[in-house]
Design an enzyme around this catalytic site. Structure first.
Site, PDB file in Angstrom:
ATOM      1  N   GLU A   2       0.801  -1.230   0.000  1.00  0.00           N
ATOM      2  CA  GLU A   2       0.000   0.000   0.000  1.00  0.00           C
ATOM      3  C   GLU A   2       0.838   1.287   0.000  1.00  0.00           C
ATOM      4  OE1 GLU A   2      -2.714  -0.653   3.279  1.00  0.00           O
ATOM      5  OE2 GLU A   2      -3.750  -2.242   2.194  1.00  0.00           O
ATOM      6  N   GLU A  33      -5.987 -10.260  -2.759  1.00  0.00           N
ATOM      7  CA  GLU A  33      -6.784 -10.247  -1.511  1.00  0.00           C
ATOM      8  C   GLU A  33      -8.288 -10.132  -1.815  1.00  0.00           C
ATOM      9  OE1 GLU A  33      -5.341  -7.287   1.269  1.00  0.00           O
ATOM     10  OE2 GLU A  33      -3.254  -7.719   0.790  1.00  0.00           O
TER      11      GLU A  33
HETATM   12  C1  XIL Z   1      -5.968  -6.959   7.395  1.00  0.00           C
HETATM   13  C2  XIL Z   1      -6.310  -8.250   8.097  1.00  0.00           C
HETATM   14  O1  XIL Z   1      -7.278  -8.941   7.372  1.00  0.00           O
HETATM   15  C3  XIL Z   1      -6.800  -7.963   9.484  1.00  0.00           C
HETATM   16  O2  XIL Z   1      -7.023  -9.166  10.190  1.00  0.00           O
HETATM   17  C4  XIL Z   1      -5.754  -7.112  10.192  1.00  0.00           C
HETATM   18  O3  XIL Z   1      -6.180  -6.754  11.436  1.00  0.00           O
HETATM   19  C5  XIL Z   1      -5.481  -5.827   9.435  1.00  0.00           C
HETATM   20  O4  XIL Z   1      -5.069  -6.178   8.135  1.00  0.00           O
HETATM   21  N1  XIL Z   1      -4.869  -4.896   2.935  1.00  0.00           N
HETATM   22  C6  XIL Z   1      -3.833  -5.699   3.318  1.00  0.00           C
HETATM   23  C7  XIL Z   1      -4.030  -6.671   4.382  1.00  0.00           C
HETATM   24  O5  XIL Z   1      -2.773  -5.706   2.667  1.00  0.00           O
HETATM   25  O6  XIL Z   1      -2.860  -6.910   5.129  1.00  0.00           O
HETATM   26  C8  XIL Z   1      -5.144  -6.240   5.298  1.00  0.00           C
HETATM   27  O7  XIL Z   1      -5.366  -7.295   6.208  1.00  0.00           O
HETATM   28  C9  XIL Z   1      -6.393  -5.923   4.520  1.00  0.00           C
HETATM   29  C10 XIL Z   1      -6.147  -4.795   3.584  1.00  0.00           C
END
Ligand code: XIL
Length: 356
Positions: A158, A265
């Site tokens: 990100e 994701e």
């Molecule tokens: C999220 C997880 O799903 C949660 O359990 C955690 O508390 C916070 O992070 N983008 C990403 C992931 O790259 O690492 C994030 O995951 C969701 C958004």
């Protein structure tokens, strides 16, 4: 959108008809789709929290359906790096061994993330070389530990600000430079494991064309200066009503560099938070959106299909229901709370079964 008749669904209907003609009760025959991991030459991934691996039903469903794992949070700095600068690898190791035991690939997530500003680094803020050394040591230690097992890493997660116009300002960029901290992270990761595919990963690249453009300009600059960036991750946290074609357009643009693409994701939210019941229409559109995303991925050149990862196994595992409680009733995934394949899963299996 019309439903395509696949060979599998034709066989299923024929079986159902036979069952009816033999006097069976009128329940439609429901054939579970074949395991997703059997349908594609590229890995089908899922994120996982280590504590769930101890639940046998969860672990079996995960291993049966998926061929790649991403740690949901236990391979992030927030878990691995302790305040005193020491490392904690117990849960990441346990996820890595599970992957090995079930013949699954492992995707490392995520080395450097603006959201994980750790005290061990804050103490070195503004101190030049000690900060840079700790940065290199961290990346060497983590990537080095899983060398030969993790096929890939989200090296910087990100990097683009929410307004889509610029890179994020964070502890790493302030100490090491805006583009430079990213190039450095890639170099250190490459030094630790020259065979790992190294990704930048970001979200809303399909929703915000300006964010995608800023992300792509960053990639261009990094490649131009010879940084060992070798993959592009697009998270694809989307809603059921994302305009048609948005994901395909994003994937086409991102693929223009010729690098492998990780749809990293995926979840498709049903939106509203406090609905008493979910309107069927939304679910239908969500199912169609899953099929659309899979089709868009399959439209990439085969050599660029790195992996297709879902952000969670069962609906009760989704981060969208999470701590903030904003979407406590959301059902964005492929399996229901009992671990039964939903229509979303069937839609993916149909696309991958025909084209995978
Ligand atoms: C999220 C997880 O799903 C949660 O359990 C955690 O508390 C916070 O992070 N983008 C990403 C992931 O790259 O690492 C994030 O995951 C969701 C958004």
């Amino acid at each position: 959108m019309t439903t395509k008749i696949t060979r599998r669904s034709a066989i299923a209907s024929a079986l159902a008809l036979t069952a009816c003609s033999q006097g069976a009760k009128s329940q439609p025959a429901v054939t579970p789709p074949p395991p997703l991991r059997t349908l594609t030459p590229f890995p089908i991934g899922c994120c996982v929290q280590e504590r769930w691996l101890h639940e046998p039903e969860y672990a079996d469903l995960l291993g049966e359906q998926f061929s790649q794992l991403t740690a949901e949070w236990e391979m992030k700095m927030e878990y691995i790096l302790r305040e005193d600068g020491g490392f904690k690898f117990d849960r990441p190791d346990s996820i890595a061994s599970f992957a090995k035991a079930r013949d699954m690939a492992l995707h490392g997530h995520a080395l450097i993330w603006y959201a994980n500003e750790n005290d061990a680094f804050k103490r070195l803020d503004g101190r030049g070389k000690p900060f840079a050394d700790a940065y290199r040591n961290y990346i060497l230690a983590v990537v080095g530990r899983y060398r030969g097992q993790a096929r890939s890493w989200d090296v910087v997660n990100e990097p683009i600000a929410d307004d889509g116009e610029r890179l994020r300002d964070c502890l790493w960029s302030r100490n090491l430079g805006v583009d430079d901290h990213i190039a450095l992270a890639l170099e250190h990761a490459h030094e630790a494991d020259p065979n790992a595919v190294l990704f930048l990963n970001d979200y809303h690249l399909e929703l915000k064309p300006n964010k995608r453009a800023t992300f792509m300009r960053l990639i261009e600059r990094l490649l131009k200066r010879g940084a060992p960036l070798s993959g592009i991750g697009t998270q694809t946290h989307i809603d059921y009503d994302l305009p048609q074609g948005a994901v395909a357009e994003a994937l086409r643009d991102l693929a223009s560099f010729g690098l492998p693409i990780h749809l990293s994701e995926l979840d498709i939210s049903l939106g509203d938070h406090y609905l008493p019941a979910l309107p069927g229409d939304r679910v239908k559109r969500q199912v169609a959106k899953y099929a659309e995303v899979a089709e868009a991925f399959m439209a990439l050149p085969a050599r660029q299909r790195f992996a297709f990862t879902i952000w969670g196994l069962r609906d009760d595992n989704t981060w969208l229901r999470g701590n903030s409680g904003q979407r406590p009733k959301d059902q964005p995934l492929l399996f229901d709370e009992a671990g039964k394949a939903k229509a979303t899963c069937r839609a993916l299996a149909d696309v991958f079964g025909q084209r995978g």
